[in-house]
Motif scaffolding. Sequence first.
Motif, PDB file in Angstrom:
ATOM      1  N   HIS A 323       0.852  -1.189   0.000  1.00  0.00           N
ATOM      2  CA  HIS A 323       0.000   0.000   0.000  1.00  0.00           C
ATOM      3  C   HIS A 323       0.885   1.236   0.000  1.00  0.00           C
ATOM      4  N   PRO A 324       0.533   2.273  -0.779  1.00  0.00           N
ATOM      5  CA  PRO A 324       1.389   3.468  -0.832  1.00  0.00           C
ATOM      6  C   PRO A 324       1.575   4.151   0.514  1.00  0.00           C
ATOM      7  N   LEU A 332       0.071   1.764  -5.417  1.00  0.00           N
ATOM      8  CA  LEU A 332      -0.117   0.399  -4.938  1.00  0.00           C
ATOM      9  C   LEU A 332       0.624  -0.575  -5.858  1.00  0.00           C
ATOM     10  N   THR A 333       1.409  -1.461  -5.249  1.00  0.00           N
ATOM     11  CA  THR A 333       2.310  -2.328  -6.011  1.00  0.00           C
ATOM     12  C   THR A 333       2.236  -3.762  -5.509  1.00  0.00           C
ATOM     13  N   ILE A 444      -6.110  -6.402  -4.435  1.00  0.00           N
ATOM     14  CA  ILE A 444      -5.885  -4.953  -4.436  1.00  0.00           C
ATOM     15  C   ILE A 444      -7.006  -4.231  -3.697  1.00  0.00           C
ATOM     16  N   ILE A 445      -8.237  -4.656  -3.936  1.00  0.00           N
ATOM     17  CA  ILE A 445      -9.383  -4.023  -3.276  1.00  0.00           C
ATOM     18  C   ILE A 445      -9.309  -4.209  -1.761  1.00  0.00           C
ATOM     19  N   ARG A 452      -3.640  -0.757   4.176  1.00  0.00           N
ATOM     20  CA  ARG A 452      -2.305  -1.199   4.588  1.00  0.00           C
ATOM     21  C   ARG A 452      -1.793  -2.283   3.644  1.00  0.00           C
ATOM     22  N   SER A 453      -0.492  -2.557   3.759  1.00  0.00           N
ATOM     23  CA  SER A 453       0.135  -3.597   2.961  1.00  0.00           C
ATOM     24  C   SER A 453      -0.227  -4.975   3.497  1.00  0.00           C
TER      25      SER A 453
END
Length: 483
Positions: A323-324, A332-333, A444-445, A452-453
Amino acid sequence: MSSMKSFKSGAGRATRRQFLRGMAVGAWVVPQVVAAAALGRGGLLAPSERITVGIIGRGLMGAGHVNRMAHDAQAQVLGVCDVDEARREEGCRLVNEAYAQARQQEKYMGCVAYRDYRELLARADLDAVIIATPDHWHALQAMDAARAGKDVYCEKPVSLTLAEGREIVRTVRRYGRVFQTGTQYRSIPVIRKICQFVRNGGLGRVKSVFTIWHPLGAFWGERIRPYAELAKWNELGRLQAPVAVDLPGQPVPAGLDWDLWVGPAPWQPYHPLYHVNPAPGVVPWSFHEDFGLASSTWFHSHAADVIQYALGVEESGPVEIHHPADGVFPTLTCRYANGVLVHHVEHYGQVKDLYKAVPPQAQLSGLFGGVFVGERGWITSMSSGGPIDGGPEEVMVELGLHTRQFQPGANNHHANWLECIRNRRQPSAHEEIGHRAAALGQLIIIAWKLGRSLKWDPVREEFIGDEMANRLRWKTYREPWQI
């Protein structure tokens, strides 16, 4: 109404075809005038050899499927199903007109309109179905079809939740059905060649991929304006995940079975932002978390399929979702076990400005794919926005494209499905691939919703050390519907 838990298998299919063949053999006894189509001439197979198909859902996507199948010599459309009377009746009329014209007959009435998909599935003479309903119906209808002994073509994303997707895979394989996911962009020749090039090491080791993920407001457009004050649309439009929002009930249009439209989802009163004729867009309901998956519904499931296909991980998934807010990456990656990073950007300017991954003059536009960046260079696989681009020039020469343009209609996705129904092989985007493409968007959602990651185990399909995230892998169905 509850979902039917069991159907008879499609064993009656052989009897039907034997009967039709027997009629053809015995037809010479009494001279008759028979249309060329019925004998298999004029480019059409004989009726006993055609794959019989029903189409469930006739919105904008379903209308395309109706037209495609009604003009396919390999298939025979037996029924069109929709909870909207106007849509299903129009679909049947178009099918019947197409067959009357092909048979040089004044009238043809072989296609039947259905309100309830379970009545269509109960037909012993039906081989397969195409499912083009809203997302919240995909999994339940696909599994009911498999249990009924029907092969399935299901629009993307194939499921609303991670748990649904895994259950689709189990059910399809338990009943030995052929399942094709409607991610047809992988079947466009130009895109397929790019994916194979990347997959076979044409870019060297792939370091990163960039693809689009839009906030809700990018999709709403003008149709939301009349309702802007009802639910703080300006605020919600900045969110990256579908939302739960209460809209005031309006009168249900005549001929629409709204209870069946909602089906297994939590009850919501009718509102034209979900469903209206004529349709205002392909998936107007997808902003609501009970019915759709926002960007994943709009285009990301296609992109996920193309990207994971090119990376050789189409039956797996990422191991981390960054999460960024953690400050590791500006957008987001997702990181895969092989180290590849898939960055989700709001627009392609971020690929140049934030990540400086491609030259300033790079042509980046379109959706349904991504920008691959490797040791030897970069290349795009997006559709609908412009030509394929990449560099350096020697990489593009090696790729050997005859054209950098693409034609979405020039794909063999339906043909591949029909061929696999005959030979019982797995199609190009089978159930596991469809599940994993949808799962990427679902992961992703969940990360956006939790803010958070997350760490993900793609083998066990569970979040590592995160009970709250794991609870979001499924949803409860509205009674009496159940898987």
